[in-house]
Write a protein that holds these residues in place. Structure first.
Motif, PDB file in Angstrom:
ATOM      1  N   TYR A 121       0.832  -1.213   0.000  1.00  0.00           N
ATOM      2  CA  TYR A 121       0.000   0.000   0.000  1.00  0.00           C
ATOM      3  C   TYR A 121       0.861   1.257   0.000  1.00  0.00           C
ATOM      4  O   TYR A 121       0.628   2.192  -0.779  1.00  0.00           O
ATOM      5  CB  TYR A 121      -0.916  -0.011   1.214  1.00  0.00           C
ATOM      6  CG  TYR A 121      -1.692   1.267   1.417  1.00  0.00           C
ATOM      7  CD1 TYR A 121      -2.825   1.548   0.660  1.00  0.00           C
ATOM      8  CD2 TYR A 121      -1.290   2.197   2.375  1.00  0.00           C
ATOM      9  CE1 TYR A 121      -3.533   2.728   0.839  1.00  0.00           C
ATOM     10  CE2 TYR A 121      -1.995   3.372   2.566  1.00  0.00           C
ATOM     11  CZ  TYR A 121      -3.113   3.634   1.799  1.00  0.00           C
ATOM     12  OH  TYR A 121      -3.807   4.799   1.973  1.00  0.00           O
ATOM     13  N   LEU A 122       1.882   1.257   0.859  1.00  0.00           N
ATOM     14  CA  LEU A 122       2.737   2.443   0.983  1.00  0.00           C
ATOM     15  C   LEU A 122       3.561   2.674  -0.278  1.00  0.00           C
ATOM     16  O   LEU A 122       3.656   3.815  -0.767  1.00  0.00           O
ATOM     17  CB  LEU A 122       3.662   2.273   2.190  1.00  0.00           C
ATOM     18  CG  LEU A 122       4.562   3.470   2.543  1.00  0.00           C
ATOM     19  CD1 LEU A 122       3.722   4.624   3.076  1.00  0.00           C
ATOM     20  CD2 LEU A 122       5.614   3.054   3.574  1.00  0.00           C
ATOM     21  N   ARG A 123       4.118   1.605  -0.816  1.00  0.00           N
ATOM     22  CA  ARG A 123       5.064   1.745  -1.934  1.00  0.00           C
ATOM     23  C   ARG A 123       4.364   1.924  -3.273  1.00  0.00           C
ATOM     24  O   ARG A 123       4.784   2.758  -4.097  1.00  0.00           O
ATOM     25  CB  ARG A 123       5.975   0.511  -1.989  1.00  0.00           C
ATOM     26  CG  ARG A 123       7.049   0.597  -3.066  1.00  0.00           C
ATOM     27  CD  ARG A 123       8.079   1.667  -2.718  1.00  0.00           C
ATOM     28  NE  ARG A 123       9.063   1.814  -3.775  1.00  0.00           N
ATOM     29  CZ  ARG A 123       8.933   2.628  -4.812  1.00  0.00           C
ATOM     30  NH1 ARG A 123       7.836   3.380  -4.947  1.00  0.00           N
ATOM     31  NH2 ARG A 123       9.884   2.717  -5.722  1.00  0.00           N
ATOM     32  N   PHE A 124       3.304   1.162  -3.509  1.00  0.00           N
ATOM     33  CA  PHE A 124       2.726   1.145  -4.850  1.00  0.00           C
ATOM     34  C   PHE A 124       1.429   1.938  -4.981  1.00  0.00           C
ATOM     35  O   PHE A 124       1.065   2.334  -6.082  1.00  0.00           O
ATOM     36  CB  PHE A 124       2.502  -0.307  -5.295  1.00  0.00           C
ATOM     37  CG  PHE A 124       3.766  -1.102  -5.361  1.00  0.00           C
ATOM     38  CD1 PHE A 124       4.655  -0.920  -6.406  1.00  0.00           C
ATOM     39  CD2 PHE A 124       4.076  -2.014  -4.372  1.00  0.00           C
ATOM     40  CE1 PHE A 124       5.838  -1.652  -6.466  1.00  0.00           C
ATOM     41  CE2 PHE A 124       5.255  -2.751  -4.417  1.00  0.00           C
ATOM     42  CZ  PHE A 124       6.137  -2.562  -5.466  1.00  0.00           C
ATOM     43  N   VAL A 125       0.745   2.164  -3.867  1.00  0.00           N
ATOM     44  CA  VAL A 125      -0.474   2.972  -3.915  1.00  0.00           C
ATOM     45  C   VAL A 125      -0.165   4.422  -3.584  1.00  0.00           C
ATOM     46  O   VAL A 125      -0.539   5.339  -4.327  1.00  0.00           O
ATOM     47  CB  VAL A 125      -1.550   2.411  -2.957  1.00  0.00           C
ATOM     48  CG1 VAL A 125      -2.793   3.304  -2.978  1.00  0.00           C
ATOM     49  CG2 VAL A 125      -1.917   0.982  -3.340  1.00  0.00           C
ATOM     50  N   LYS A 126       0.557   4.626  -2.497  1.00  0.00           N
ATOM     51  CA  LYS A 126       0.889   5.985  -2.065  1.00  0.00           C
ATOM     52  C   LYS A 126       2.220   6.483  -2.626  1.00  0.00           C
ATOM     53  O   LYS A 126       2.587   7.642  -2.428  1.00  0.00           O
ATOM     54  CB  LYS A 126       0.921   6.060  -0.537  1.00  0.00           C
ATOM     55  CG  LYS A 126      -0.453   5.883   0.094  1.00  0.00           C
ATOM     56  CD  LYS A 126      -1.407   6.952  -0.371  1.00  0.00           C
ATOM     57  CE  LYS A 126      -2.777   6.835   0.274  1.00  0.00           C
ATOM     58  NZ  LYS A 126      -3.708   7.899  -0.172  1.00  0.00           N
ATOM     59  N   LYS A 127       2.949   5.618  -3.320  1.00  0.00           N
ATOM     60  CA  LYS A 127       4.209   5.992  -3.976  1.00  0.00           C
ATOM     61  C   LYS A 127       5.230   6.553  -2.988  1.00  0.00           C
ATOM     62  O   LYS A 127       5.975   7.479  -3.296  1.00  0.00           O
ATOM     63  CB  LYS A 127       3.948   7.014  -5.087  1.00  0.00           C
ATOM     64  CG  LYS A 127       2.864   6.617  -6.083  1.00  0.00           C
ATOM     65  CD  LYS A 127       3.208   5.352  -6.828  1.00  0.00           C
ATOM     66  CE  LYS A 127       2.133   5.009  -7.863  1.00  0.00           C
ATOM     67  NZ  LYS A 127       2.415   3.744  -8.572  1.00  0.00           N
ATOM     68  N   GLN A 128       5.274   5.982  -1.791  1.00  0.00           N
ATOM     69  CA  GLN A 128       6.206   6.411  -0.766  1.00  0.00           C
ATOM     70  C   GLN A 128       7.344   5.400  -0.640  1.00  0.00           C
ATOM     71  O   GLN A 128       7.121   4.195  -0.660  1.00  0.00           O
ATOM     72  CB  GLN A 128       5.497   6.541   0.588  1.00  0.00           C
ATOM     73  CG  GLN A 128       4.369   7.549   0.614  1.00  0.00           C
ATOM     74  CD  GLN A 128       4.869   8.975   0.521  1.00  0.00           C
ATOM     75  OE1 GLN A 128       5.821   9.357   1.196  1.00  0.00           O
ATOM     76  NE2 GLN A 128       4.200   9.765  -0.308  1.00  0.00           N
ATOM     77  N   ARG A 129       8.550   5.913  -0.498  1.00  0.00           N
ATOM     78  CA  ARG A 129       9.699   5.034  -0.330  1.00  0.00           C
ATOM     79  C   ARG A 129       9.808   4.577   1.129  1.00  0.00           C
ATOM     80  O   ARG A 129       9.429   5.296   2.043  1.00  0.00           O
ATOM     81  CB  ARG A 129      10.991   5.733  -0.750  1.00  0.00           C
ATOM     82  CG  ARG A 129      11.042   6.026  -2.247  1.00  0.00           C
ATOM     83  CD  ARG A 129      12.408   6.541  -2.657  1.00  0.00           C
ATOM     84  NE  ARG A 129      12.491   6.757  -4.102  1.00  0.00           N
ATOM     85  CZ  ARG A 129      12.756   5.798  -4.980  1.00  0.00           C
ATOM     86  NH1 ARG A 129      12.981   4.560  -4.543  1.00  0.00           N
ATOM     87  NH2 ARG A 129      12.806   6.063  -6.270  1.00  0.00           N
ATOM     88  N   PHE A 130      10.360   3.380   1.309  1.00  0.00           N
ATOM     89  CA  PHE A 130      10.571   2.851   2.660  1.00  0.00           C
ATOM     90  C   PHE A 130      12.002   2.362   2.754  1.00  0.00           C
ATOM     91  O   PHE A 130      12.400   1.410   2.084  1.00  0.00           O
ATOM     92  CB  PHE A 130       9.596   1.703   2.949  1.00  0.00           C
ATOM     93  CG  PHE A 130       9.711   1.152   4.340  1.00  0.00           C
ATOM     94  CD1 PHE A 130       9.091   1.792   5.398  1.00  0.00           C
ATOM     95  CD2 PHE A 130      10.453   0.006   4.586  1.00  0.00           C
ATOM     96  CE1 PHE A 130       9.200   1.292   6.690  1.00  0.00           C
ATOM     97  CE2 PHE A 130      10.574  -0.496   5.868  1.00  0.00           C
ATOM     98  CZ  PHE A 130       9.938   0.146   6.921  1.00  0.00           C
ATOM     99  N   ASN A 131      12.797   3.043   3.594  1.00  0.00           N
ATOM    100  CA  ASN A 131      14.217   2.738   3.754  1.00  0.00           C
ATOM    101  C   ASN A 131      14.446   2.128   5.132  1.00  0.00           C
ATOM    102  O   ASN A 131      14.208   2.779   6.149  1.00  0.00           O
ATOM    103  CB  ASN A 131      15.042   4.019   3.582  1.00  0.00           C
ATOM    104  CG  ASN A 131      16.536   3.747   3.550  1.00  0.00           C
ATOM    105  OD1 ASN A 131      17.080   3.151   4.472  1.00  0.00           O
ATOM    106  ND2 ASN A 131      17.197   4.194   2.488  1.00  0.00           N
TER     107      ASN A 131
END
Length: 302
Positions: free
Chosen positions: A213-223
């Protein structure tokens, strides 16, 4: 042995609370999702390692049987993560941990148990403390907003909304712990290992969904490296969860409120490392809540 396991759980979750607060960002509206990802990741790694180390397997039936408990816990924790963006740890933690009182009341009502005067006193103190904190938080917000020369951190401006998160956490977590008391102690519907693995793998599945959800829907990176503080919290959370299932399997009605006293550790740590401050009235009510939780925890030993 349950008493030692309960104390170890309280100590580990007190440390987790500290890192949850340090890893929460009031400016990041995805902060709670990132915490879910980190906790689920660590729990998934632990569950896999635990299975390999002990040479056990998780039956799909156990995963489904324990799913209602897992859902209650994960929901309450996510609500708690959201609330950390808006409320100081030293206030949020004692309120959240009144869930131990909720569990005790439910186990008392639905199963054959007796509560002594000390235990009843602890429950009353905690309940009144939760209400008192809500009132004081709203009052403090109104006073601060009227003082135009005072710059207020946005995460402390929400008042009643902020107190709502830990209250919801307390209720839902209390229901989850009540269900755990049934599964692990009262009716023994599942073994400690099966409960631990079911919960941790369910949390891992939620983490995978949260990442998608975070990466592909909201386009947010997670490091992972940038979120390492959340990772520390996840490690302490997982350690606490390990001891928790063994504590709850022996004496749930007393173990639950005793475990809830981890707020004592988190408050102390927040004072030392986060420099959080309370006014005198808030401090007095927090102390009252902590005393109430402690009374429930020690009552069985007197």
């Amino acid at each position: 042995m349950w008493f030692l396991f309960a104390l170890l759980t309280a100590l580990a979750w007190g440390g987790a609370d500290l890192f949850y607060k340090k890893g929460s960002d009031s400016r990041d509206r995805f902060s709670h999702i990132k915490i879910v990802i980190m906790v689920g990741l660590v729990m998934g790694v632990h569950a896999t390692g635990y299975m390999l180390f002990k040479g056990i397997t998780l039956e799909p039936a156990d995963l489904l049987r324990y799913l209602p408990v897992s859902v209650l816990y994960i929901l309450s924790m996510t609500i708690g993560y959201i609330g950390l963006r808006y409320l100081e740890l030293s206030i949020a933690s004692p309120v959240q941990n009144s869930s131990g009182a909720v569990t005790t009341i439910l186990l008392f009502l639905f199963f054959t148990h007796s509560l002594n005067t000390l235990e009843v006193t602890g429950i009353v103190i905690i309940t009144l403390g939760v209400i008192g904190l809500a009132v004081l938080e709203k009052k403090a917000e109104q006073i601060a907003l009227r003082a135009s020369s005072t710059k207020i951190d946005p995460k402390y401006q929400i008042g009643m909304m902020a107190i709502l998160f830990p209250v919801l956490y307390a209720l839902i977590d209390g229901l989850g712990t009540f269900a755990d008391g049934i599964y692990l102690d009262e009716l023994s519907l599942i073994s400690e290992d099966a409960a631990l693995l079911s919960y941790e793998f369910t949390f891992f599945a939620c983490a995978v969904l949260a990442f998608i959800y975070l990466r592909f829907v909201k386009k947010q990176r997670f490091n992972l490296f940038q979120e390492r503080v959340k990772g520390y919290a996840a490690v302490f959370e997982t350690i606490g969860q390990f001891f928790y299932v063994f504590a709850m399997s022996s004496n749930a009605i007393i173990a639950a409120p005793l475990i809830a006293s981890y707020s004592i550790f988190s408050v102390i740590l927040s004072r030392i490392f986060l420099k959080e401050r309370l006014n005198k009235a808030q401090y007095a009510v927090v102390i009252a809540v902590i005393i109430g939780i402690a009374l429930l925890g020690i009552a069985d030993e007197l």
